[in-house]
Design a protein around this motif. Structure first.
Motif, PDB file in Angstrom:
ATOM      1  N   PHE A  11      34.512  38.084  37.661  1.00  0.00           N
ATOM      2  CA  PHE A  11      35.576  37.767  38.613  1.00  0.00           C
ATOM      3  C   PHE A  11      36.374  36.561  38.141  1.00  0.00           C
ATOM      4  O   PHE A  11      37.619  36.555  38.185  1.00  0.00           O
ATOM      5  N   GLU A  12      35.685  35.524  37.677  1.00  0.00           N
ATOM      6  CA  GLU A  12      36.363  34.316  37.192  1.00  0.00           C
ATOM      7  C   GLU A  12      37.233  34.638  35.974  1.00  0.00           C
ATOM      8  O   GLU A  12      38.357  34.143  35.861  1.00  0.00           O
ATOM      9  N   ALA A  13      36.710  35.464  35.071  1.00  0.00           N
ATOM     10  CA  ALA A  13      37.482  35.839  33.882  1.00  0.00           C
ATOM     11  C   ALA A  13      38.724  36.638  34.278  1.00  0.00           C
ATOM     12  O   ALA A  13      39.803  36.454  33.697  1.00  0.00           O
ATOM     13  N   GLU A  14      38.592  37.506  35.288  1.00  0.00           N
ATOM     14  CA  GLU A  14      39.729  38.313  35.746  1.00  0.00           C
ATOM     15  C   GLU A  14      40.823  37.417  36.349  1.00  0.00           C
ATOM     16  O   GLU A  14      42.015  37.583  36.050  1.00  0.00           O
ATOM     17  N   ILE A  64      39.235  24.817  34.456  1.00  0.00           N
ATOM     18  CA  ILE A  64      38.430  23.604  34.632  1.00  0.00           C
ATOM     19  C   ILE A  64      37.619  23.685  35.917  1.00  0.00           C
ATOM     20  O   ILE A  64      36.439  23.335  35.957  1.00  0.00           O
ATOM     21  N   ASP A  65      38.260  24.155  37.001  1.00  0.00           N
ATOM     22  CA  ASP A  65      37.570  24.274  38.276  1.00  0.00           C
ATOM     23  C   ASP A  65      36.379  25.221  38.158  1.00  0.00           C
ATOM     24  O   ASP A  65      35.293  24.961  38.688  1.00  0.00           O
ATOM     25  N   SER A  66      36.577  26.320  37.435  1.00  0.00           N
ATOM     26  CA  SER A  66      35.502  27.290  37.264  1.00  0.00           C
ATOM     27  C   SER A  66      34.346  26.707  36.456  1.00  0.00           C
ATOM     28  O   SER A  66      33.174  26.886  36.796  1.00  0.00           O
ATOM     29  N   LEU A  67      34.688  25.960  35.398  1.00  0.00           N
ATOM     30  CA  LEU A  67      33.644  25.374  34.556  1.00  0.00           C
ATOM     31  C   LEU A  67      32.907  24.251  35.273  1.00  0.00           C
ATOM     32  O   LEU A  67      31.695  24.069  35.084  1.00  0.00           O
ATOM     33  N   LEU A  68      33.625  23.481  36.090  1.00  0.00           N
ATOM     34  CA  LEU A  68      32.971  22.419  36.855  1.00  0.00           C
ATOM     35  C   LEU A  68      31.987  23.006  37.874  1.00  0.00           C
ATOM     36  O   LEU A  68      30.986  22.374  38.222  1.00  0.00           O
ATOM     37  N   ASN A  69      32.309  24.216  38.353  1.00  0.00           N
ATOM     38  CA  ASN A  69      31.438  24.895  39.316  1.00  0.00           C
ATOM     39  C   ASN A  69      30.593  25.963  38.625  1.00  0.00           C
ATOM     40  O   ASN A  69      30.339  27.029  39.191  1.00  0.00           O
ATOM     41  N   GLN A 113      48.423  25.814  36.108  1.00  0.00           N
ATOM     42  CA  GLN A 113      47.651  26.680  37.006  1.00  0.00           C
ATOM     43  C   GLN A 113      46.473  27.300  36.265  1.00  0.00           C
ATOM     44  O   GLN A 113      45.345  27.311  36.767  1.00  0.00           O
ATOM     45  N   ALA A 114      46.739  27.811  35.073  1.00  0.00           N
ATOM     46  CA  ALA A 114      45.675  28.444  34.289  1.00  0.00           C
ATOM     47  C   ALA A 114      44.609  27.437  33.899  1.00  0.00           C
ATOM     48  O   ALA A 114      43.406  27.701  34.027  1.00  0.00           O
ATOM     49  N   ASN A 115      45.043  26.251  33.443  1.00  0.00           N
ATOM     50  CA  ASN A 115      44.078  25.233  33.028  1.00  0.00           C
ATOM     51  C   ASN A 115      43.285  24.698  34.204  1.00  0.00           C
ATOM     52  O   ASN A 115      42.077  24.438  34.088  1.00  0.00           O
ATOM     53  N   SER A 116      43.946  24.514  35.348  1.00  0.00           N
ATOM     54  CA  SER A 116      43.253  24.017  36.538  1.00  0.00           C
ATOM     55  C   SER A 116      42.178  25.008  36.971  1.00  0.00           C
ATOM     56  O   SER A 116      41.070  24.623  37.344  1.00  0.00           O
ATOM     57  N   ARG A 117      42.534  26.292  36.914  1.00  0.00           N
ATOM     58  CA  ARG A 117      41.559  27.319  37.306  1.00  0.00           C
ATOM     59  C   ARG A 117      40.373  27.327  36.349  1.00  0.00           C
ATOM     60  O   ARG A 117      39.208  27.424  36.779  1.00  0.00           O
TER      61      ARG A 117
END
Length: 600
Positions: A237-240, A220-225, A214-218
């Motif tokens: 917000f993303e860091a939180e 990666i998803d954040s970095l891809l976007n 879950q943590a890694n998916s979040r």
């Protein structure tokens, strides 16, 4: 079939131990190597079991030498024998691994290739429903699981059982049954405890892995976007959110660590109690003179040898259990039959003219949502037929059916009178060239992406195809020319450049039938006109199906079909359809008005 994370399986799912029997074909290919590695295994275990015996005689001789004359060469020989046995145990274990390595690696290679081919034979619907990442994880875990099962079943479980039997036999002959009973009882208690606690703590392992994913998916998803995050100034917000996921992972990992400590402590307690009991038995017999000091040393050595491999039993059991589920999932994937299969002894398609017929075709992706209804038309050999209509009218479905990504529900599709369901898929697709609306390239050089249309083509032929697709000037402007890499999915190229690559591929393939599915949708007006001229030149001598949204691109087609809600509502050439002043004429006027507004 959902892709699960490591140990992330339904709690009620029990491993199927029969899966191990399914590994036999991969062992049978190298039967000689398997037998030789098993022979090395037995020799290694014999050397291992004999080592404490040598140690016993060394201690006994030295102990007896205190009371009489001591010949130095005898203990030296015994020490050399002791060292030789220890070396032999390691040597034959390494030889066993070296001989068996080819078997395990070849098994992984065979399975990986088999799965790869199987997946390419699956129908399009399978891949549309499947998450590629999950599928890749299933394959990776399954093939790794096969290697793990082969190695650990043969080289951990079997050797440990063999060693227990050998040691039990030696103790029974050299001492008495009480030692054998005590050791067997200790091993049974140890194994049962390890299995029970491992089953209990599996939920903590599963939870930790799930939180990790879950943590890694979040992340990666954040970095891809990345750009979207920047657009909305949401770094904090993303860091939180990421930290919340990490906190859950930290808590799960803590429970996992504590449960592992409980497992290790329990195992150590069982080993400690067993050694105390057995060593007390041995001390009493040494004191009474029933056994020698060397016998005492031998018993102690055997206990250490037995319990060292058992220390990893919890890990081995969990991994074997996990591998069984992974391999079962992989074998289940292989057992799923493709929905689109060749008929028995299907002949190759023979194209003489290239006439294509859709005869009363009905089709639906889902039974409750029909897509095509009684579609009936013919594309004469060498003619160009265009299909136009609003989005969702069923235009692209025609191309998918012709390429046999799906089979019609009713009716038939024939090429030169041959039903495409009755010929081999390979021969069908060999005679059709497709320029899709969304072109996806391999993460390779421009040249290799172009040559993919016909991998055996010469360099001159590849360059000629690029020129025909009006790509040569663009390629010359690149720093490395044809050797420039296009990036993952071709992201370093614009949409228009990718479509030109797709067109060049088809020109290189040089098929008798063409499907152009919105082939110029990503091009500007000047580029579109140049590409259309090249496509029109190529399609003059080929049977061509054109799927189009912009009517300006199909004016030169021999026949134009107008589709609406899965049915053909009008047909004719451009002039005839305008004269009818119907659906096509309204679309034409609407697009002309839109273009005029854009130009102004």
């Amino acid at each position: 079939m959902r892709a699960y994370s490591d140990n992330d399986y339904p709690s009620g799912h029990k491993p199927n131990w029969k899966v191990i029997a399914g590994l036999w074909p991969y062992l049978a290919e190298y039967r000689g190597r398997v037998l030789l590695s098993l022979a090395f295994l037995v020799v290694a275990k014999l050397a291992t079991v004999a080592t404490p015996v040598a140690l016993k005689y060394i201690v006994d001789y030295l102990d007896q030498g205190r009371e009489g004359e001591l010949l130095l060469w005898i203990p030296v020989v015994l020490v050399i024998a002791y060292g030789g046995l220890r070396f032999g145990s390691t040597l034959f274990s390494e030889l066993r691994d070296a001989v068996f390595a080819r078997v395990a690696e070849r098994a992984m290679r065979r399975v990986s290739l088999r799965v790869f081919r199987h997946l390419h034979n699956r129908e399009l619907a399978f891949h549309l429903d499947r998450k590629t990442g999950g599928l890749a994880r299933d394959i990776e875990r399954g093939t790794t699981g096969i290697s793990f099962l082969l190695r650990f079943t043969l080289f951990n479980i079997i050797p440990t059982l063999l060693e227990i039997l050998m040691v039990a036999g030696i103790l029974l002959v050299a001492f008495n049954a009480s030692y054998v009973f005590a050791i067997v009882l200790a091993v049974v208690v140890y194994v049962v405890f390890s299995i029970v606690v491992t089953e209990w703590r599996t939920r903590f392992v599963r939870e930790a892995n799930a939180q990790d994913n879950q943590a890694n998916s979040r992340a990666i998803d954040s970095l891809l976007n990345y750009e979207t995050v920047k657009y909305f100034n949401n770094e904090a917000f993303e860091a939180e959110v990421y930290d919340e996921n990490l906190a859950d992972w930290e808590h799960a990992r803590l429970k996992n660590r504590l449960s592992l400590a409980a497992l290790n402590s329990g195992q150590a307690l069982i080993i400690g109690v067993a050694m105390i009991v057995i060593m007390v038995m041995a001390v009493r017999e040494v004191a009474s003179g029933a056994i020698t000091l060397g016998d005492f040393t031998m018993v102690n050595a055997y206990l250490l040898q037995l319990f060292i491999p058992l220390n990893a039993l919890g890990f081995v059991y969990r991994e074997i259990r996990q591998s069984l589920v992974n391999v079962e999932r992989l074998f289940g994937l292989l057992q799923e039959k493709p929905a689109i299969e060749d008929a028995a002894n299907a002949p190759a398609l023979v194209v003489n003219k290239g006439e294509v017929k859709f005869q009363q075709v009905h089709f639906a992706y889902r039974a409750d949502r029909p897509i095509l209804k009684n579609v009936d038309f013919t594309i004469p050999a060498g003619h160009t037929l265009a299909v136009v209509g609003a989005s969702g009218a069923g235009k692209s479905t025609l191309a998918r059916l012709l390429f046999r990504f799906f089979d019609v529900d009713q009716g038939s599709i024939t090429i030169d009178g041959q039903d495409i369901r009755e010929v081999s898929q390979d021969s069908l697709r060999a005679v059709i060239g497709t320029v899709p609306q969304d072109t996806v390239l391999f993460n390779d050089t421009v040249y290799r992406n172009l040559a993919y249309g016909r991998p055996e083509a010469t360099e001159a032929e590849v360059h000629r195809a690029a020129e025909q697709a009006h790509l040569d000037n663009f390629i010359r402007s690149l720093p490395e020319g044809y050797n420039t890499r296009v990036g993952e999915r071709g992201l370093k190229l614009s949409g228009g450049e990718k479509q030109r690559v797709a067109i060049a591929r088809v020109l290189l393939k040089n098929p008798p039938l063409l499907i152009l599915d919105e082939a110029t949708s990503s091009l500007d007006s000047l580029s579109e006109q140049a590409i259309l001229e090249a496509l029109n030149e190529v399609s003059r001598q080929r049977t061509t199906l054109v799927i189009a949204h912009r009517l300006s691109t199909v004016r030169a087609a021999d026949t134009i079909l107008v589709m609406d809600h899965g049915q053909i509502v009008e047909r004719g050439n451009h002039s005839e359809l305008l004269a009818k002043n119907g659906y096509y004429a309204r679309l034409w006027l609407q697009q002309q008005h839109t273009n005029s507004v854009r130009e102004n």
